[in-house]
Every structure is written in C-alpha cells, then in structure tokens.
Design an enzyme around this catalytic site. Structure first.
Site, PDB file in Angstrom:
ATOM      1  N   GLU B  47       1.188  -1.310  -0.001  1.00 36.85           N
ATOM      2  CA  GLU B  47       0.526   0.258   0.241  1.00 36.85           C
ATOM      3  C   GLU B  47       0.901   1.380   0.070  1.00 36.85           C
ATOM      4  O   GLU B  47       0.086   2.456  -0.492  1.00 36.85           O
ATOM      5  CB  GLU B  47      -1.114   0.038   1.467  1.00 36.85           C
ATOM      6  CG  GLU B  47      -2.237  -0.946   0.752  1.00 36.85           C
ATOM      7  CD  GLU B  47      -1.734  -2.332   1.838  1.00 36.85           C
ATOM      8  OE1 GLU B  47      -0.312  -3.005   1.740  1.00 36.85           O
ATOM      9  OE2 GLU B  47      -3.108  -3.038   2.089  1.00 36.85           O
ATOM     10  N   PHE B 109     -11.636  -7.334  13.417  1.00 34.55           N
ATOM     11  CA  PHE B 109     -10.836  -8.465  12.729  1.00 34.55           C
ATOM     12  C   PHE B 109      -9.991  -6.873  11.500  1.00 34.55           C
ATOM     13  O   PHE B 109     -10.683  -6.096  10.920  1.00 34.55           O
ATOM     14  CB  PHE B 109     -11.022  -9.321  12.137  1.00 34.55           C
ATOM     15  CG  PHE B 109      -9.845  -9.922  10.951  1.00 34.55           C
ATOM     16  CD1 PHE B 109      -8.696 -10.343  11.257  1.00 34.55           C
ATOM     17  CD2 PHE B 109     -10.345  -9.590   9.298  1.00 34.55           C
ATOM     18  CE1 PHE B 109      -7.786 -10.720  10.294  1.00 34.55           C
ATOM     19  CE2 PHE B 109      -9.403 -10.105   8.706  1.00 34.55           C
ATOM     20  CZ  PHE B 109      -7.835 -10.562   9.007  1.00 34.55           C
ATOM     21  N   GLN B 110      -8.819  -6.504  11.332  1.00 32.52           N
ATOM     22  CA  GLN B 110      -8.559  -5.609  10.462  1.00 32.52           C
ATOM     23  C   GLN B 110      -9.412  -4.360  11.126  1.00 32.52           C
ATOM     24  O   GLN B 110      -9.981  -3.350   9.398  1.00 32.52           O
ATOM     25  CB  GLN B 110      -8.421  -6.233   9.518  1.00 32.52           C
ATOM     26  CG  GLN B 110      -7.908  -7.168   8.658  1.00 32.52           C
ATOM     27  CD  GLN B 110      -7.076  -7.254   7.360  1.00 32.52           C
ATOM     28  OE1 GLN B 110      -8.528  -7.356   6.473  1.00 32.52           O
ATOM     29  NE2 GLN B 110      -6.126  -8.011   7.028  1.00 32.52           N
ATOM     30  N   LYS B 159     -17.653  -1.219   5.263  1.00 25.87           N
ATOM     31  CA  LYS B 159     -17.670  -2.302   4.098  1.00 25.87           C
ATOM     32  C   LYS B 159     -19.064  -2.030   3.593  1.00 25.87           C
ATOM     33  O   LYS B 159     -19.234  -2.583   2.398  1.00 25.87           O
ATOM     34  CB  LYS B 159     -17.172  -3.563   5.061  1.00 25.87           C
ATOM     35  CG  LYS B 159     -17.283  -5.187   3.970  1.00 25.87           C
ATOM     36  CD  LYS B 159     -17.230  -5.684   5.226  1.00 25.87           C
ATOM     37  CE  LYS B 159     -17.192  -6.910   3.942  1.00 25.87           C
ATOM     38  NZ  LYS B 159     -16.059  -7.809   4.466  1.00 25.87           N
ATOM     39  N   MET B 470      24.288   9.549   3.175  1.00 23.23           N
ATOM     40  CA  MET B 470      23.656  11.388   3.600  1.00 23.23           C
ATOM     41  C   MET B 470      24.368  10.501   5.686  1.00 23.23           C
ATOM     42  O   MET B 470      24.992  12.048   6.206  1.00 23.23           O
ATOM     43  CB  MET B 470      22.324  12.162   4.270  1.00 23.23           C
ATOM     44  CG  MET B 470      22.540  13.011   4.452  1.00 23.23           C
ATOM     45  SD  MET B 470      23.467  14.760   3.495  1.00 23.23           S
ATOM     46  CE  MET B 470      22.649  14.794   2.071  1.00 23.23           C
TER      47      MET B 470
END
Lengths: 159, 567
Positions: B47, B109-110, B159, B470
């Site tokens: 993602e 869940f999630q 959802k 760096m």
C-alpha cells in the site's frame, strides 16, 4: 498573556479532537476549553483560553482557521466581554459550620443545590477571580469534591 | 446504483485515468465493481507503493492522485505516504475500507481507527456513516484536496456502505463551507512591495513549490524577464522557471549552490513566493537574515510569519499576485537597478562553483551530469532521499514545472521508485529518470514488479555506495567518524535481483563507461535498472552545518586543498 478565542465550528463529530489535537501537536497551551451548540444547531461554539504572546495567538488563530470545519475565529480578549465559568463544590458541613458556610454563599451570591448529612453542594457562576475567591473561602471547611467548567464568553451588546 | 458503483462513476466523472491500490476484505466489494469497469487500476505490491505512486502521478499532472486500500493494515500502510504528500502539499484522495458499521469500535478483525491515526498528517478526513452522505462527502473531499493549498484527504468507508444504495436521481445535499472570504491585503500592499523592490540594491526572488502547485511558472518567468531580479529556489521550487537560465541561481539551503546561498544571505529585499522557510533553508530562524526586508506571498495564511517574520505579508495565490504586480509595474514603468548586484553574483559564481574531484573512482555527480547531458532538461526526474537527492538537486538543471519529483518536507526514503511509477502513468510516452540509493530503493524494492508488469519506461539509476550516505557523511563530519549502523553490508546482488524481476540490468563501475551505459539505458524500451558502483566516501558539498547561517558553507573551493568555510 491569556487570550480568549471564540471559535465557531461545524457541529460535527471529530471537530473537538481536531482542535485539541492541533493544540497538542503545535505545542500551544490550552488554559480552558468549553464547547456547546449555538442558536443554530448546526454550529457549535468553542471558547478557548490560550496562554501566549501576540505572535503565538496569531499562529493559533491561523492554524484554527485552516481547519476545514472551523467557520470563524474571533479573538475577543480586548472586547467588552461577559466571562463565566460554572463551579460545583461539595464542602464538609456539620451543624456548627453550616451557618457560616451559608453566609459565605450569600455574600458571593451563589446557591446551595444539595444538602447532605455532613456536606453541602455549592453551585456558583462567575469569572475566574470570583470562582477562585469562593474556593478560597470554603477551603477551611474541607472541600470534599470540586468540579468546574472552562470559561464561556460573550461580547457585550452595543450600549 | 450501489456505493461501489457510485465511487467508480465519481472518479470517472472527475477525469481520473488511473487508480493505485491494493485489495483486501473490506474493499472486496469495491474491487468487484472496479474489476468490471473501464477505470484503470494499478496493483502495487504494498500500500505504501500505491500512495507514493498516486503522489508521483499528482506531482507530474497537477491532478489529484487516487489510491485505494483496505481497512486495518492496508490503511496504516498508507500513513507515511499521506504524511509525505501533506508536507509537500500534494493533492491526494485515499479511499480506505473500514470494517462494517456494526463492527466499528469492537477491535474487529483488521480494524484500525485510520481517521484518528491520520488526523495530524493530512488536510482533512471523512468517514461515511450513512450511504446518503456519500455523494456530498466525495464532492467535498475532492474540493478540499485541490483547493487553496492542496493536500491529502482520507475517506474512510465501512464495508457495508459499498453495498448500500445511492439514489443519484435526487440531487444530493451539499456540504456548504461557511468560511467567510479571506482578506488578502493585496491592494494595500502592492504599492509598498513595488516601492521596496525598486529601491532595493540587492533584491532577490525566492521561489518555492507554491509556484509549481499554483501553476504560476509562466507568470514568474514574465516577472523575472521584466525586472531582471535574480532568483533562487527551494528544493521544492526546482523547475519553477527553467534552471538553465542565467538569472536562476539554483537551490538554496543546507546543500544549496554557493552563489545562491551567498545571494540569499546578502539580499536587502526578498520576494518570497510560495515558500515556507523550512529549517533546511533558514538554519536557526532567529538568526535568519536579520537585515533583510521579507515580502512573503503565500496562499496559506498560516505560513506567513510562522518561521520567519515577514515585513510585508500577502495571502494570495502566486500567479494572481504576479499578474497584478506586473500589470501595476508596467503601468508605472517601474525601473529596477540590479546591474551591480548581478555582477557581484557572477563573481561569486566564478569564485565558488559547484565542483567535485574526478578520479579512478566513479562519482555520483558524474552519473547525474551525464544523464542530464543526454536526457536533457525537459525529462521527468525523480529522486529518493539522501545524498543522491542532493546531488540531483545540484547537478540536474530542471527545465520545466512538474519535472522534478522529490520528497522535500518529510524526507521519505522509499519514495523514489513508486513515485517514478506514478509519474510514468501521469506522463505516458516519456522516460522517467529515477535517481535512488541502495538504502532508499530497498525500502520499496517490491515495486520493481509493478514497473515490469506495466512495462513502464522508468530508468532506475541506483547510486550504490553500500551505505546510508547522508547519515554516514554526518557521522564523518560531526560524530568523529563513528559509523554506527550506516554501512549496508549484506546488500543483495542488485543485478541478479533486477534480473529476477525480469528487468533489464546494467552495471557501471568505471567512470569511462558512464556515457555509453547511460545512452543504452535511455534508448532501451521499458524499465531499466542501472547499478552505479560509486565512491563510498563522497560527501555532499557545500554543506551549511546544522544551525548555521546560509552563508557559512563548508566546501572545497578552487585552488584549495582542504574543506573550508567561505569567508
């Protein structure tokens, strides 16, 4: 210096956390915060008391203004305003002390809203100084519980 | 029409030609509809890749980038990319799935509170709790992302909302923004600004990313042509007008060009356009240009006098401001006296050029110079974060707006590859040149698959010094050479890795091979991976040590054997 900001916001969930989060993350100090619906139920008004110099307050106002749900920010510190906060205070009060407490309550023009066997609840409204004075006067009797709101403020009408 | 169909139609109506995303349980219904539609979707491998790709797409096109992710881990994987877009003012719309309404708040869940998590790092967010609100929320989310100072917006959609019915036959209730108009002070300030600039002996324009996101490049060019006032840019302002011009001195700041930094330190009146005076430019803001009158023009009022105090602040879009001031100046036939000042700057440019030592070892600067020579100033250049980013900013002159993509504010390692992928979708048919490091590319290396799958002409120049250059440089200069955890021993064989992904792989080790290899990489169709094995000890100069003034640069100047401060 303490500044009083009147902030009109959309009355939506999450607005308060946006404002509070903004203060935390930018390191501004909120002295007090009070929020409630206005005459238009779709708009809430947040009264903020913020500590800071002119530069800080300018940044605070601009950052508040940037929030999508903020409609208007007014710094009313230097206006003619009526400022009030609400105090509820449960003070120990046996029979001997009651008379004296009631006198104090009368002097400050506050009210007794509950009488228990050994305590009284005092309700008071006023500005910061008056509320402090009431607390100070009742402290010797034994304060059992104390709760107070932040300031709410309104600009006086044109005379 | 259900919620998912409405969303797809919404983006199609807005002219979105590609969406970057990654499916999952909470958005499966959305993907079911998306998969049957004509709306193009690019499946990334993470993602974070999707959100950076959407960001890259937005930077090259000026249109909002759109990405989809599922609830929970899908949404939290967007966080870095959203913060990155916010700090660089990039318009994005992120649609995150959420668990069903009746599951919210139960640690389902999630489930993750993405609205709460992203609150401080995005412009605004919405959760759709009633399907009837979906059209109004989407319209407003789009407007918030693109209006004023652009930025990322999250729309969190439970959802069950994707399956709910949206009635598009009834006009949806609009969310009205009740903000009053902002006072910009332009009319009162204009005469003062013209007066200050025309009386200045050493005026300077400091242009930033606001010129690019405000599409004001053309107006700025006209302004510079009329006034002949020299110009410097921030990192984000690179390409605001072509850097190949003589009056564009280049980037200022910690690793700015010497003459640009000296001009910045010496100017008496500064016209700052769409900049936010980041600490990479100012050093200690309290000591920054105490004797310079700063005119600060920005569309975001909160930027004015935030970091440095502006003598004349103006809340205004840069293009509108430049049009107005140019009109007024032409009307009044305002003259500017900059000849002596320009000569002084030329003297600095002669005395303190950007330079590096060529030798047997391959130097990163040489690779960048050669790519710039062959690909030209009109190519799309993307960087990751670190030393190579600064070398690219110094050695690649950018000729057009929206041609230089870099993570300026957040400094996000791992931005480069996915942003280059997004840029390739935004500018089809053009080569996209990515300069990256061995640290940065490994933070999103899985996106090599996305580049290969879509046959994107992304030319990856990996400047491999087997370390976090760096940080290593800082350890060398400021931490007595204690190279704690900056050497990337255990790096993969990048040639084999690129090959495993099915990508053409080239390797440069000898400085003499650079020209031929770059030429091959640029002419090859599709993605090419060019590993450049560079000198590990090469440092970025000049450098303004932390907290220093812009004029206090360390560097190696012509005729000097050692690193020294300009005096």
């Amino acid at each position: 210096m303490k500044h009083t900001l009147a902030v009109l916001v959309e009355n939506q969930p999450g607005v308060l956390s946006h404002v509070a989060g903004l203060f935390a993350r930018r390191g501004y100090n909120i002295e007090s915060l009070a929020v409630g619906e206005t005459e238009d139920s779709s708009i809430s008004r947040i009264t903020l008391v913020v500590e800071g110099d002119e530069k800080v307050i300018e940044q605070v106002s601009k950052q508040l203004n940037k929030q999508v749900e903020v409609i208007k920010v007014n710094d009313i510190t230097n206006d003619e305003i009526v400022v009030r906060q609400l105090l509820l205070l449960k003070v120990a009060a046996d029979l001997a002390a009651r008379q004296e407490i009631m006198q104090i309550v009368e002097i400050f023009r506050c009210r007794i809203v509950d009488i228990g066997k050994r305590s009284l609840i005092v309700e008071a409204t006023g500005d910061e100084e008056k509320i402090q004075a009431i607390i100070k006067s009742l402290r010797p009797f034994g304060i059992q519980e104390l709760v107070r709101t932040g300031n709410v403020a309104m600009v006086r009408g044109v005379k | 029409m259900n919620g998912a169909e409405y969303l797809v139609k919404f983006f199609q109506d807005k002219g979105v030609d590609v969406i970057f995303g990654y499916p999952g349980g909470s958005v499966i219904f959305l993907y079911d509809v998306l998969g049957k539609s004509t709306l193009k979707h690019v499946l990334t491998r993470h993602e974070q890749g999707a959100v950076h790709a959407a960001d890259g797409y937005a930077r090259v096109t000026g249109k909002p980038g759109v990405c989809f992710a599922t609830s929970g881990p899908g949404a939290t994987n967007l966080v870095t990319g959203l913060a990155n877009a916010y700090l660089d003012s990039v318009p994005l719309i992120a649609i995150t799935g959420q668990v069903a309404l009746n599951c919210i708040g139960r640690d389902s869940f999630q489930e993750a509170d993405i609205i709460g998590i992203t609150m401080p790092i995005i412009k605004h967010s919405y959760m759709v709790k009633e399907i009837e609100q979906l059209p109004a929320i989407m319209e407003e989310a789009w407007n918030v992302a693109v209006s004023g100072r652009p930025g990322p917006v999250v729309v969190d959609i439970p959802k069950d909302m994707f399956m709910g019915t949206v009635d598009i036959s009834v006009p949806h209730k609009r969310i009205v923004t009740r903000k009053g108009p902002q006072k910009n002070g332009l009319e009162e300030q204009l005469p003062k600004i013209i007066e200050a600039l025309s009386r200045a002996e050493r005026p300077l324009i400091f242009a930033g990313g606001g010129i690019i996101s405000g599409q004001a490049g053309e107006e700025l060019r006209k302004f510079v042509d009329y006034t002949h006032i020299p110009m410097v840019t921030s990192l984000m302002g690179k390409g605001a007008i072509p850097e190949t011009r003589e009056d564009v001195l280049g980037m200022v700041g910690m690793h700015g060009k010497p003459a640009a930094n000296l001009a910045l330190s010496a100017c008496d009146v500064m016209l700052a356009l769409g900049v936010r005076f980041s600490d990479r430019v100012t050093g200690d803001p309290k000591k920054f240009l105490p004797d310079t009158a700063i005119i600060h023009v920005d569309i975001d009022a909160a930027e004015l006098s935030k970091n440095v105090i502006a003598e004349i602040p103006v809340v205004c879009d840069a293009g509108k401001f430049l049009n107005k001031i140019l009109e007024k100046m032409k009307e009044k036939k305002t003259k500017f006296h900059v000849q002596g000042w320009l000569e002084q700057i030329k003297e600095w440019q002669r005395k303190y050029p950007l330079s590096y030592e060529k030798g047997a070892c391959l130097k990163p600067q040489q690779v960048i110079e050669e790519v710039a020579r062959q690909a030209g100033d009109k190519a799309v250049v993307v960087t990751d974060v670190g030393q190579h980013q600064m070398f690219a900013a110094q050695y690649y002159p950018i000729g057009g707006v929206r041609n230089f993509l870099t993570s300026g504010g957040l400094g996000t390692m791992g931005f480069g590859l996915p942003a280059a992928i997004g840029a390739a979708f935004g500018r089809p048919g053009e080569n996209v040149l990515l300069f990256t490091g061995d640290g940065g590319i490994q933070m999103n290396i899985q996106e090599l698959a996305t580049a290969v799958k879509n046959r994107l002409p992304v030319k990856i120049f990996l400047l491999n010094n087997v370390c976090l250059g760096m940080v290593r440089q800082w350890q060398e200069l400021f931490f007595a050479g204690n190279y704690a955890h900056t050497l990337l021993e255990g790096n993969p064989d990048f040639m084999k890795l690129a090959d495993a992904y099915g990508m053409k792989a080239l390797k440069i080790t000898d400085p003499k091979e650079v020209a031929a290899m770059v030429s091959q990489a640029l002419s090859e169709p599709g993605p090419v991976f060019v590993e450049c094995v560079i000198d590990q000890g090469e440092n970025v100069f000049p450098i303004v040590p932390p907290g220093g003034k812009p004029s206090e640069m360390l560097g190696r100047w012509p005729g000097e054997a050692h690193i020294s401060r300009i005096s």
